[in-house]
Scaffold this active site. Structure first.
Site, PDB file in Angstrom:
ATOM      1  N   ARG A  51       0.789  -1.763  -0.034  1.00  0.00           N
ATOM      2  CA  ARG A  51       0.181  -0.393  -0.027  1.00  0.00           C
ATOM      3  C   ARG A  51       0.992   1.143  -0.414  1.00  0.00           C
ATOM      4  O   ARG A  51       0.138   2.590  -0.081  1.00  0.00           O
ATOM      5  CB  ARG A  51      -0.960  -0.083   0.720  1.00  0.00           C
ATOM      6  CG  ARG A  51      -1.964   1.314   0.462  1.00  0.00           C
ATOM      7  CD  ARG A  51      -3.011   1.168   2.078  1.00  0.00           C
ATOM      8  NE  ARG A  51      -2.634   0.657   3.809  1.00  0.00           N
ATOM      9  CZ  ARG A  51      -1.458   1.581   4.590  1.00  0.00           C
ATOM     10  NH1 ARG A  51      -1.563   2.799   4.472  1.00  0.00           N
ATOM     11  NH2 ARG A  51      -1.388   1.074   5.526  1.00  0.00           N
ATOM     12  N   TYR A 105     -13.193  14.791 -18.412  1.00  0.00           N
ATOM     13  CA  TYR A 105     -13.345  13.420 -18.931  1.00  0.00           C
ATOM     14  C   TYR A 105     -14.064  13.558 -17.781  1.00  0.00           C
ATOM     15  O   TYR A 105     -14.825  14.210 -16.657  1.00  0.00           O
ATOM     16  CB  TYR A 105     -11.907  12.525 -18.137  1.00  0.00           C
ATOM     17  CG  TYR A 105     -12.347  11.661 -17.665  1.00  0.00           C
ATOM     18  CD1 TYR A 105     -13.084  10.194 -19.001  1.00  0.00           C
ATOM     19  CD2 TYR A 105     -12.612  10.776 -16.646  1.00  0.00           C
ATOM     20  CE1 TYR A 105     -12.968   9.013 -18.372  1.00  0.00           C
ATOM     21  CE2 TYR A 105     -12.700   9.418 -16.105  1.00  0.00           C
ATOM     22  CZ  TYR A 105     -13.013   8.856 -16.891  1.00  0.00           C
ATOM     23  OH  TYR A 105     -13.009   7.734 -16.873  1.00  0.00           O
ATOM     24  N   ASP A 177      -4.108  16.462 -17.129  1.00  0.00           N
ATOM     25  CA  ASP A 177      -4.284  15.156 -17.715  1.00  0.00           C
ATOM     26  C   ASP A 177      -3.881  15.126 -18.341  1.00  0.00           C
ATOM     27  O   ASP A 177      -4.367  15.308 -20.262  1.00  0.00           O
ATOM     28  CB  ASP A 177      -5.932  14.905 -17.410  1.00  0.00           C
ATOM     29  CG  ASP A 177      -6.180  13.571 -17.930  1.00  0.00           C
ATOM     30  OD1 ASP A 177      -5.711  12.341 -18.171  1.00  0.00           O
ATOM     31  OD2 ASP A 177      -7.308  12.663 -17.678  1.00  0.00           O
ATOM     32  N   LYS A 202      -5.401   3.405 -20.459  1.00  0.00           N
ATOM     33  CA  LYS A 202      -5.019   3.714 -22.083  1.00  0.00           C
ATOM     34  C   LYS A 202      -4.244   3.529 -22.046  1.00  0.00           C
ATOM     35  O   LYS A 202      -4.041   2.666 -22.717  1.00  0.00           O
ATOM     36  CB  LYS A 202      -6.056   5.375 -21.896  1.00  0.00           C
ATOM     37  CG  LYS A 202      -7.135   5.425 -20.989  1.00  0.00           C
ATOM     38  CD  LYS A 202      -8.636   5.016 -21.179  1.00  0.00           C
ATOM     39  CE  LYS A 202      -9.422   5.394 -19.934  1.00  0.00           C
ATOM     40  NZ  LYS A 202      -9.764   6.556 -19.155  1.00  0.00           N
TER      41      LYS A 202
HETATM   42  C1  LIG Z   1     -10.296   6.835 -18.810  1.00  0.00           C
HETATM   43  C2  LIG Z   1     -10.362   8.217 -17.972  1.00  0.00           C
HETATM   44  C3  LIG Z   1      -9.989   8.294 -16.857  1.00  0.00           C
HETATM   45  C4  LIG Z   1     -10.183   8.160 -15.493  1.00  0.00           C
HETATM   46  O1  LIG Z   1      -9.315   6.926 -15.325  1.00  0.00           O
HETATM   47  P1  LIG Z   1      -9.493   5.470 -14.694  1.00  0.00           P
HETATM   48  O2  LIG Z   1      -8.725   4.821 -15.515  1.00  0.00           O
HETATM   49  O3  LIG Z   1     -11.052   5.116 -15.181  1.00  0.00           O
HETATM   50  O4  LIG Z   1      -9.885   5.837 -13.562  1.00  0.00           O
HETATM   51  C5  LIG Z   1      -9.101   9.706 -16.567  1.00  0.00           C
HETATM   52  N1  LIG Z   1      -8.932  11.182 -17.434  1.00  0.00           N
HETATM   53  C6  LIG Z   1      -8.643  11.126 -18.958  1.00  0.00           C
HETATM   54  C7  LIG Z   1      -8.767  11.369 -19.613  1.00  0.00           C
HETATM   55  C8  LIG Z   1      -9.257   9.414 -18.670  1.00  0.00           C
HETATM   56  O5  LIG Z   1      -9.924   9.230 -20.066  1.00  0.00           O
END
Ligand SMILES: *Cc1c(COP(=O)(O)O)cnc(C)c1O
Length: 388
Positions: A51, A105, A177, A202
């Site tokens: 953790r 998002y 992000d 992703k």
């Molecule tokens: C999918 C996504 C997230 C969230 O990510 P998870 O791994 O599903 O928690 C945040 N920002 C963007 C741009 C995303 O495409």
């Protein structure tokens, strides 16, 4: 291997690998041990425990992530949302104010709109593609400015350099992000962003088989976030670290191929009589084209578009496709197609959604590594079969 001494392609394979290799293993083994023998650690965060994000699997992937974005440090997390929420909650407390891009998002947008007010944190939404309105929204208690490198699903590129300057002038922490660009197309640290966030689910993992996230930045900031995350508990398990570590080695190959495919598909769609509009920052006609060219080293593999005939036609068209899979999420080797109004943005207020340009018939395509000729032929046949 010293930091940034090789090209990105080489670093993706070699950075962060243990030296010397563990028992000579060429591939980083999984350390399936929750705890480790005490060896004199003086601080809580240094105790070796899954953790606390410091097992050999964490250290290796975190080093790799930092090096490929030319940053000092990285923290890998249990999901993109855990990276985003833990980072926002690290730097925002009761009484603070956040400036955020107006369409984010879906999960992040819901967190800002629904959760932050519960902690006494206020926010204003701004258009990060246009600096003219930002100063007006600034408050004495503004602490953070937040945006995305390429927004979802309209695929706009903000005025990234101006955000960095604005944050520095006003003593704000700048967060971005970087999921849609991936470290291959953009390095937030190099431009001067304080913190880069990723859903590694992703592009970075790219195989649609794990959920993971990352926070990347200076040693100082990552240390502060790690301490908070160690309380929140959003650590990634070593098995998922291993899969992410394996996948990231091919990130550049995938990203280049997927972006190239997407560019060709965007052009095909733009010239198709049954397509009303196409959003792709690599199209010369796109509003973000100049900014994308200035800041990114490619145009990404996401395309969104509207077909003639509205939502009914959109659904029929998607049903006729043989290759693209109708599923939310993105960034994998397989092409995925979705209606954001029914998936990623279904939690958003319908009026707000339309205001953000996300009509009920807008289709989002995450272009994979398949043959682009096959993908285009498939899109073309589905458009023909469903002519309204
Ligand atoms: C999918 C996504 C997230 C969230 O990510 P998870 O791994 O599903 O928690 C945040 N920002 C963007 C741009 C995303 O495409």
């Amino acid at each position: 291997m010293s930091k940034n001494s090789f090209d990105l392609t080489t670093e993706l394979v070699h950075a962060g690998e243990p030296e010397p290799r563990i028992e000579g293993a060429v591939s980083m083994p999984i350390f399936q041990s929750s705890t480790y023998e005490y060896s004199g650690e003086g601080q809580y965060d240094d105790i070796r425990y899954i953790r606390l994000n410091n097992t050999p699997n964490h250290k290796a992937i975190q080093k790799k992530l930092a090096v490929i974005e030319c940053a000092e440090s990285a923290l890998v997390t249990s999901s993109g949302m855990s990276a985003i929420t833990a980072t926002l909650l690290t730097f925002l407390k009761q009484g603070d104010h956040l400036l955020s891009h107006k369409s984010l998002y879906g999960g992040t947008a819901s967190f800002i709109l629904e959760d932050l007010p519960r902690y006494g944190i206020t926010f204003d939404l701004i258009d990060t593609t246009d600096p003219s309105g930002w100063s007006m929204m600034l408050k004495p208690n503004t602490k953070v400015i937040y945006t995305e490198t390429i927004t979802n699903p309209m695929l706009e590129v903000p005025e990234l350099g101006a955000i960095v300057d604005f944050a520095k002038e006003n003593n704000l922490i700048s967060m971005i992000d970087n999921t849609f660009a991936s470290p291959v197309l953009f390095s937030p640290s190099e431009l001067g962003f304080d913190i880069s966030l990723h859903s590694c689910t992703k592009y970075i993992n790219g195989h649609s088989d794990i959920v993971a996230g990352a926070v990347i930045g200076s040693d100082k900031l990552i240390k502060i976030i790690t301490s908070r995350m160690n309380h929140f508990g959003g650590s990634l398990n070593p098995g998922a670290c291993f899969l992410l570590h394996r996948a990231i080695k091919t990130l550049e190959l995938r990203m280049i191929r997927q972006s190239k495919n997407a560019g060709q598909i965007a052009l095909f769609l733009e010239n198709h009589p049954e397509v009303l509009s196409v959003n792709y920052p690599g199209l010369v006609s796109n509003n973000s084209y100049e900014r994308a060219k200035k800041y990114l080293s490619g145009f990404s593999a996401m395309v969104s578009f509207e077909v003639v005939g509205g939502k009914t036609r959109s659904i029929k068209f998607m049903d006729q496709l043989d290759i693209a899979i109708n599923a939310p999420s993105l960034g994998g080797v397989e092409t995925l197609i979705t209606l954001p109004a029914l998936s990623s943005h279904s939690g958003m207020d319908p009026a707000e959604r339309v205001k953000a340009g996300i009509t009920d018939s807008l289709i989002r395509l995450s272009v994979g590594i398949e043959s682009v000729d096959d993908l285009i032929t498939d899109l073309d046949q589905a458009l023909h079969k469903t002519t309204s």
